[in-house]
Each structure stands twice: as C-alpha cells, then as structure tokens.
Design an enzyme around this catalytic site. Structure first.
Site, PDB file in Angstrom:
ATOM      1  N   LYS A  21       0.819  -1.216   0.000  1.00  0.00           N
ATOM      2  CA  LYS A  21       0.000   0.000   0.000  1.00  0.00           C
ATOM      3  C   LYS A  21       0.855   1.269   0.000  1.00  0.00           C
ATOM      4  O   LYS A  21       0.474   2.276  -0.610  1.00  0.00           O
ATOM      5  CB  LYS A  21      -0.976   0.011   1.170  1.00  0.00           C
ATOM      6  CG  LYS A  21      -0.371  -0.047   2.553  1.00  0.00           C
ATOM      7  CD  LYS A  21      -1.449  -0.051   3.620  1.00  0.00           C
ATOM      8  CE  LYS A  21      -0.847  -0.112   5.013  1.00  0.00           C
ATOM      9  NZ  LYS A  21      -0.161  -1.389   5.277  1.00  0.00           N
ATOM     10  N   THR A 502       8.439  -4.000   4.517  1.00  0.00           N
ATOM     11  CA  THR A 502       7.421  -3.709   5.532  1.00  0.00           C
ATOM     12  C   THR A 502       7.260  -4.834   6.543  1.00  0.00           C
ATOM     13  O   THR A 502       7.229  -4.574   7.757  1.00  0.00           O
ATOM     14  CB  THR A 502       6.079  -3.375   4.862  1.00  0.00           C
ATOM     15  OG1 THR A 502       6.262  -2.225   4.032  1.00  0.00           O
ATOM     16  CG2 THR A 502       5.014  -3.074   5.903  1.00  0.00           C
TER      17      THR A 502
END
Length: 606
Positions: A21, A502
C-alpha cells in the site's frame, strides 16, 4: 486504473503489512502531481518507509519532493504522537491517583489502539482544516483508520473518567479518555471519511485466499459504518508468461488465479484493478513511475551487490529446540506471514524426532489441525475456537465489571470488548490452560498475543503480582504464566516475517513490544523466501536478489538467530509437506561475487 478515475480530494490506502500500500500510495501521489495537481502524501504507518521509498528524509514536517513538482510529503510519527497523547492524559492524574492506578492507566495507553487514535488525532486537522486543505488538490493517505477506531470515535457518552474510576478492564477505551473537547472535530472528520464526494478508500490486497478474506472483512466493517466508497487493488500478481519458464512460477500463477477465481462475493461488486508483480524494488522515483506501466527503471550505476549469506535452516532451529526435550514454543507475527504453517512444521519436526508435542492453534480455518490429527506419533493437536472464547470472556466481564454500570457505561464497555485486544486476551486465557503442559512436553502455540496484551493481562488483572503476594514468605516455588514467558529456559519466541521491507519493519516493532514486556525473542524465521527456492524465472530471480538485502538486515541487525524457509511449489498441508519445510535451504549465490561473502550469525552465537 479505476481508482485513479476522477479522484476526490482525499484518497486513503489501507491493507495489512506487506501488500504494497505504501508503494501504491507513493506512485499515486506522483501520478497526480505529474498531471499538475498539488498533492500532499501523508503516512501514519508505524512502520512507514515513505522516506526510504523517495530516498530522502521526510519526518513530521511537510517536505517538498524536489524531483516532483507540486508534491510534498509528511510522515506522522505514530509513536511520538502516542507519547504526547499519553502525557496529556496521564499528566493531570500523576501524583493524584495511587501509583498502581497510574501504572494501570499507562499500560492501558501503551497499545496499538492508542497509537492509531493518536495518529488519527494528528491527521484530523488535514481532513477538517479548510485553510490547510485549500493548499492542495489531493491529500493521499498511506494507511487508513480501522473500522474499530472510527466506531470508538462515534460512541456517545462521556469517555473521560471511565478508566480512572476503574469501571472496567478496558483495553482500547483508555485512549479515549480526555477526548471530549475534540468530539465536534472528530465528527466532522468521520463525516468527511463517509462522503464519497470528498473521500475514496482503496483496499490493497495480494492474490492469496487469506489476504482476500481479510480485505473482505475490512470492506464489510468500513461499509457498515458508512464508508462505502471503496475500490479494490490486487497487487503483485505474477504475470502468466513467467509460468512457462519455471515450475515454481507456474505453481504461484496457479495458486493466484485460483484465489482470484474464488474472490469473495462482497469484493466482486467493487471497482477493481490488478497490478503485476515487478522484478525491481519499488524504491526511488524512477521505480515508482513504472508501477502503473510496463517496463523497468534504468539500472543504477555503482549499486552495491547484495550480501552473500549462508542461511540457517528451520531444521537447525528445531534441532536446538529439541535439545531441551520440553518447553513452550510461541510462534508470533503479523497476519499473512505464514505463522500457522510454521507452527505446524515445528510441531511435526519435533514429533518426528520422537518428542511428545501438543500443537494448539486458534486459526479459524483449522485445516492444519484436521490434516494432522492422529497422523503422526507423539503429536496431539487442539484448536481453540476464538469466537467461543471471546463470547465467554465478554460475558464474564459484563457480568462482573459491567454489573454496576449505567446504560452509557455499559455501552462503552461493550464496544471495548469488541476490540482486537479483547480477542488476544480471551484466546490467551484459553492458551494459558495448556501452557502448564510444557513442563513435561513441548507445547507449540500458534497465533500468540502481542506484548501489549501480555502486559495488559499483567497490569489490569494483577494476576502475577497477586500470586506473588499471596505466597510471599511461604517458601513455595510459584511460576505464573507471565514468569514462564519471560524465562528463556522455558519459553522460546519465534518471530515470523517475509523477506520484504514492511514485514521486517513490523516484526522489529513487535520485537520491541515484547522486550517492553520483559520477553526476549529467541529467533526469527524468514518465511516463503524466493531466494531459497532456486527460481529460474527471470522475474523471480530479480526478486530473489532483492530479498537478500532484507535477509541481511534480519541476520545482521535484528536476530540473535534466524532461519530461512523457501517458498514451496505446493501449499504445505499434511505431514510430508510440513516435514519438507525443515529441510536445509541453500540460497543461490550466482548473482553475487565471492568477495561479497558475509558469514551471518549462526544459532547459538547469541
């Protein structure tokens, strides 16, 4: 791209860690700025890497991106916001209330819910200040607030005093203390989120069954509270052309296409975009500009080659665990990293070595429990039903703490009991009934609670201190669950991650959370590694080279010991595939010269 068609002022990207994202939010901001729009990119992700993506420090001030006219970025530091938030709430009662009560309040305010609400408090101004937003045509948010947080902000009644008066073992209502002054501002912000003319929510997922089920739950939760303007982006889909070049690529394509064919019905009605998996890291402006297009960025000159690693295997960790003959093994990690599968693999590996093992899981799918039950000597499997445990826990709290509350107070407590923290506490209480078995056998625990929830049990329930007080001076050896978890001789915590930026950052945050609870992770496991799977597809080979940098970060900066588990062609369900996970992997080094060799810390190096 459907989600880029006639975009409103506010665009929110949401999805669990590792789905991409941040990259999509950054690429969207660049795309809008390139069309002449004035754009502000805002991140509230605790593991934010927006600055790393753009290659420059950003931080908590609006920073223009020099190479992109009309674009600026801002990273709201959730931890700093949460600390300032805690200080505002705890400061007035420090020295007024007993120290034990103040400590309880501080722990109430130490978890993820506080961080999220504090971050929401910070960017509320971006949604409500007409003077500020007039400077920008679009504000792009990397990470949206969850439905649970928005429901909390919509609650009626007085939040202040609920926690300080000891009217409930609240896990997420604590952060709401003292917010009454911002009620009007928050209502305006929530109204803005629910207005499709002003706001668009983009759900980001991968083409995996578990990820798509989770994003379907997110969609339903947000739609229920009025945030209905949603779009779906399925990121990182392996191009079918790679399947002809590599059995591993073919297996990945087959799995992804099957997941897309079984897309949950609630997601089928959403406008949907699919983004192909890229062979390059999405770091730097050139790479981000190629996210929505074909082609690749120009190769960087003088780029340092990846480190060569001799990666330890899961089998090596299991051998070291087995040497103790019994104990508690807790497998922890964010959603989507494969911790349930690895918990089962560890249990099977220990049982295969002739050791008695109890594998316990709260996995809703429970497919591993069904596959393993009775299929291997020395192994027993149990499944804790989270829904049953949560319902029992909620009812117990309402019958005790909630018995004397008025209607408004009971409504607050009921909302708090729907929080993620409540689920962790309820499930852990069920796990605690099994933990004592680890004195005579191995207990492998899947879906373990976070450090915050463990501290919450210790702080608000005061179980640990109460037991110590009751048996003080009686010359009895008492071991509470918390003491067992803090003892590395009795408990081994394994953090599971992927070899991606991430997930590694999120695992590092989880490690810090556990250390705050006095619990030191024993090892890290890097799961589903392409680098350890010996791919032949050009795209997967490029991905493997990128993975090696993240593996180096874990090996050299985070873990006392670690293991790398390869990505398999077939889903590891059943005893034989799970045993295959513990076979030693060897990462291909053909893409790095021998001079770059680095010997990573091995198990036992400490």
């Amino acid at each position: 791209m459907h989600f880029l068609t006639q975009p409103p002022r506010f665009l929110f990207f949401t999805g669990k860690g590792g789905v991409g994202k941040t990259s999509i939010a950054c690429a969207t901001a660049i795309h809008l700025a390139a069309s002449g729009r004035r754009v502000l990119l805002v991140s509230t992700d605790p593991a934010s890497n927006v600055g790393q993506v753009f290659g420059l420090p950003i931080g908590n001030t609006i920073t223009p991106i020099p190479q992109v006219p009309h674009l600026a970025a801002l990273e709201i530091d959730p931890q700093a916001a949460a600390q300032a938030y805690r200080d505002r709430i705890v400061g007035p009662v420090r020295g007024v209330l007993p120290d034990t009560v103040v400590k309880g309040i501080e722990e109430q305010l130490s978890g993820a819910c506080t961080t999220e609400i504090a971050a929401f408090d910070e960017f509320t101004a971006l949604l409500t200040s007409t003077t500020f937003t007039a400077e920008y045509d679009h504000i792009v948010f990397d990470t949206a607030p969850t439905g649970h947080t928005i429901r909390l902000l919509q609650l009626p009644g007085a939040w202040s005093g609920f926690l300080a008066e000891g009217r409930g073992d609240a896990s997420c209502l604590g952060p709401l203390a003292g917010l009454e002054k911002q009620r009007a501002q928050y209502k305006e912000a929530v109204d803005s989120l629910a207005d499709p003319q002003r706001t668009r929510l983009i759900l980001v997922a991968r083409a995996q069954d578990s990820a798509l089920r989770e994003v379907a739950r997110t969609h339903a939760e947000l739609a229920k509270i009025g945030l209905s303007q949603q779009y779906l982006v399925i990121n990182g889909v392996l191009p079918p052309r790679e399947a002809a070049l590599d059995p591993l690529a073919a297996a990945i394509c087959q799995r992804e296409q099957a997941a897309l064919a079984a897309l949950p019905s609630v997601l089928r009605a959403l406008p949907r975009d699919t983004l192909a998996l890229k062979p390059f890291n999405l770091v730097g402006l050139d790479a981000l500009r190629h996210l929505f297009t074909e082609g690749e960025p120009a190769a960087r000159e003088n780029e340092a080659p990846p480190l060569e690693l001799e990666a330890p295997s899961l089998a090596a960790l299991i051998d070291e665990i087995a040497a103790d003959h019994h104990g508690l093994v807790m497998v922890m990690g964010k959603g989507g990293v494969g911790k349930t599968t690895l918990a089962a693999a560890i249990a099977v590996g220990l049982a295969h070595r002739g050791l008695p093992v109890h594998l316990t899981t709260s996995d809703p799918a429970a497919h591993l429990a069904e596959t393993l039950h009775g299929s291997l000597d020395h192994l027993t499997v149990s499944r804790i039903d989270p829904h049953v445990e949560i319902e029992n826990y909620q009812q117990h709290v309402l019958n005790t703490k909630g018995a004397s509350l008025d209607a408004a107070g009971r409504a607050l407590l009921e909302e708090d009991l729907r929080s993620p923290c409540t689920e962790e506490i309820a499930v852990f209480q069920a796990f605690s009934r099994i933990i004592r078995e680890s004195g005579t056998k191995f207990v492998v625990m899947d879906t373990a609670p976070t450090g915050h929830s463990l501290l919450l049990l210790d702080a608000t329930g005061a179980y640990h201190r109460e037991i110590e007080r009751q048996f003080a001076g009686k010359n009895l050896h008492i071991t509470t669950p918390m003491m067992r978890l803090q003892d590395p001789k009795q408990t081994k915590i394994l953090l599971v991650t992927l070899a991606e930026t991430t997930p590694v950052l999120e695992a590092a945050v989880l490690q810090a959370d556990l250390r705050r609870a006095g619990i030191e992770p024993w090892a890290w496991v890097i799961n589903n590694s392409v680098a350890a799977a010996h791919p032949h597809s050009p795209l997967l080979l490029a991905r493997a080279r990128n993975e090696r940098k993240e593996i180096a970060a874990v090996a050299l900066q985070q873990a006392h010991r670690y293991a790398v588990v390869p990505l398999l062609q077939e889903e590891p369900v059943g005893v034989a595939p799970l045993l295959a996970l513990s076979r030693p992997p060897a990462i291909s080094h053909q893409d790095a010269p021998p001079s770059s060799h680095v010997h990573a810390p091995q198990p036992g190096d400490g």
